[in-house]
Design an enzyme around this catalytic site. Structure first.
Site, PDB file in Angstrom:
ATOM      1  N   GLU A  31       0.842  -1.197   0.000  1.00 27.97           N
ATOM      2  CA  GLU A  31       0.000   0.000   0.000  1.00 27.97           C
ATOM      3  C   GLU A  31       0.875   1.245   0.000  1.00 27.97           C
ATOM      4  OE1 GLU A  31      -2.406   3.166   0.322  1.00 27.97           O
ATOM      5  OE2 GLU A  31      -2.990   1.165  -0.365  1.00 27.97           O
ATOM      6  N   ARG A 105     -17.818   4.585   3.262  1.00 22.81           N
ATOM      7  CA  ARG A 105     -16.770   3.733   2.693  1.00 22.81           C
ATOM      8  C   ARG A 105     -15.933   3.072   3.786  1.00 22.81           C
ATOM      9  NH1 ARG A 105     -16.040   4.269  -2.884  1.00 22.81           N
ATOM     10  NH2 ARG A 105     -14.067   3.126  -2.688  1.00 22.81           N
ATOM     11  N   TYR A 214     -28.477  10.360   0.693  1.00 24.43           N
ATOM     12  CA  TYR A 214     -28.938   9.230   1.497  1.00 24.43           C
ATOM     13  C   TYR A 214     -28.178   9.219   2.814  1.00 24.43           C
ATOM     14  CZ  TYR A 214     -24.873   7.139  -0.913  1.00 24.43           C
ATOM     15  OH  TYR A 214     -23.633   6.902  -1.448  1.00 24.43           O
ATOM     16  N   ASP A 291     -10.798  -1.159 -10.042  1.00 30.61           N
ATOM     17  CA  ASP A 291     -10.638   0.066 -10.831  1.00 30.61           C
ATOM     18  C   ASP A 291      -9.389   0.052 -11.699  1.00 30.61           C
ATOM     19  OD1 ASP A 291     -12.961   1.195  -9.921  1.00 30.61           O
ATOM     20  OD2 ASP A 291     -12.024   2.530  -8.467  1.00 30.61           O
TER      21      ASP A 291
END
Length: 409
Positions: A31, A105, A214, A291
């Site tokens: 990462e 998320r 939302y 992605d």
């Protein structure tokens, strides 16, 4: 057992690590950030995402953090008319086997991170940006930006829309800038009048703009996302946006939607990007997912869902001892390319033709949506929300068969 390198420690990367580790493989996640964390705001999860999360063993942990909404509501943003709504309760859940929910998320990311940390077969390596890779018949070696090297049996590029692995694999340049700018804000639910706290994902559609809101965070926050088709040509991500700029960007927005938009604070803006579907995401021992392989606009609410599906299918195929690594990765590519390409193209189509028309085209759209029954609306999304094998074991997946053209039929 094989050793897998995963470039990228986001939702897709951690899901891939968990999927492979739970099948007995060793995984090292590289990462680039100094910590493993997920930025952003709200995210929608269809039944297909929950099915994938259940396979990964974290479905309940995400459910515990989710808000279960009653419907997807489509409003005319200028007149305030309620055009149509897709119910998401009993009949929907029975048909598709799982709920539709919204989460922050972080509430999706954290259960994946916790599960990976609990797996002795997963090594999480922060502050490690992948720069390049090379491979031979037996191994793949990654070189990082600070000069370190990591060697394993395979490399999975889960490093996002500007993937360094994709750059080395495909060399197809920068993502496509959509010309759409999105403004995002998250506010405490206490700031929202009681009469506007709807248990729905609500979309207000207007001429070259739309506005979605939302609740997230187990009902503690309201997520606001307002998008303009403004012709933007330069990508940007997370830049602060003045409140006056946001409020001035949606001319004609009706009274109720305007009240909600005016609640936003600390706005940030992004220019949305995606890529054209491609047939091939793999070369030898290297493969892309999420992605990095098939970035899509947000309009079908499927970016994270498709990454979770990728992780499950890839884990299944890594556990298949019937072929060499390159052949397994080619099969993954063949299994997933048509479904993900269709999702990419549908997302573009929704942005162009469903959310942003004006005048006669908007009236025709409203009439079309009003004509659909609940069952017919469910039929429209069945291919996406209802797939439980994610394209696996149902078609001819020989490398070279089908391809992206099949997604257009």
């Amino acid at each position: 057992m094989v050793h897998i390198l995963v470039a990228g420690g986001g939702i897709g990367g951690l899901a891939t690590a968990l999927s492979a580790a739970r099948r007995g493989h060793q995984v090292t996640v590289l990462e680039r950030g100094a910590v493993f964390a997920e930025i952003g705001a709200g995210i929608q999860l269809g039944p297909n995402a929950f099915h994938a999360l259940d396979v990964l063993g974290v479905g309940q942990a995400v459910r515990d953090r989710a808000v279960y909404i009653d419907e997807l509501r489509f409003m005319d943003g200028t007149t305030g008319e309620r055009v149509a709504a897709m119910p998401l309760t009993a009949a929907y859940r029975e048909r598709f086997g799982n709920p539709y929910a919204v989460v922050h998320r972080g509430d999706l990311f954290q259960p994946l991170l916790t599960a990976c940390r609990a797996e002795t077969a997963v090594e999480l390596v922060p502050d490690t940006a992948v720069r390049s890779f090379e491979q031979d018949a037996d191994h793949v070696t990654v070189r990082t930006a600070d000069g370190r090297t990591f060697t394993a049996d395979a490399l999975v590029g889960a490093d996002g829309i500007r993937s360094a692995v994709r750059r080395g694999l495909l060399g197809d340049g920068e993502p496509r800038v959509s010309g759409h700018t999105i403004y995002r804000s998250v506010i405490p639910i206490e700031k929202v009048p009681e009469e506007l706290r709807w248990n729905a994902v609500t979309l207000w559609a207007g001429p070259r703009w739309h506005f979605v809101h939302y609740t997230i965070g187990r009902g503690r926050y309201l997520n606001l996302a307002a998008t303009r088709d403004d012709g933007a040509r330069t990508a940007l991500a997370g830049r602060p946006a003045a409140r006056e700029k946001v409020l001035g960007g949606f001319p004609g927005l009706g009274e109720t939607a305007r009240r909600l938009l005016e609640l936003g604070a600390d706005w940030r803006e992004w220019v949305l990007c995606d890529r054209d579907p491609v047939d091939r995401w793999t070369d030898g021992r290297v493969v892309l997912m999420g992605d990095a392989a098939h970035p899509m606009l947000q309009y079908a609410a499927q970016g994270a869902c498709q990454a979770l599906e990728d992780a499950v299918v890839l884990g299944d195929l890594l556990d298949d001892d019937g072929g060499e690594m390159a052949a397994r990765l080619e099969t993954f590519n063949a299994v997933r390319r048509e479904r993900t390409a269709r999702a990419q193209l549908v997302a573009r189509e929704m942005g162009a033709r469903l959310y942003h028309p004006a005048g006669a085209e908007a009236k025709a759209r409203n009439a079309m949506l009003r004509s659909l029954s609940a069952d017919e609306l469910h039929d429209k999304v069945a291919w996406l929300h209802g797939d439980r094998d994610f394209g696996h074991a149902r078609r001819d997946h020989r490398p070279g068969s089908g391809g992206v053209r099949g997604a257009l039929r």
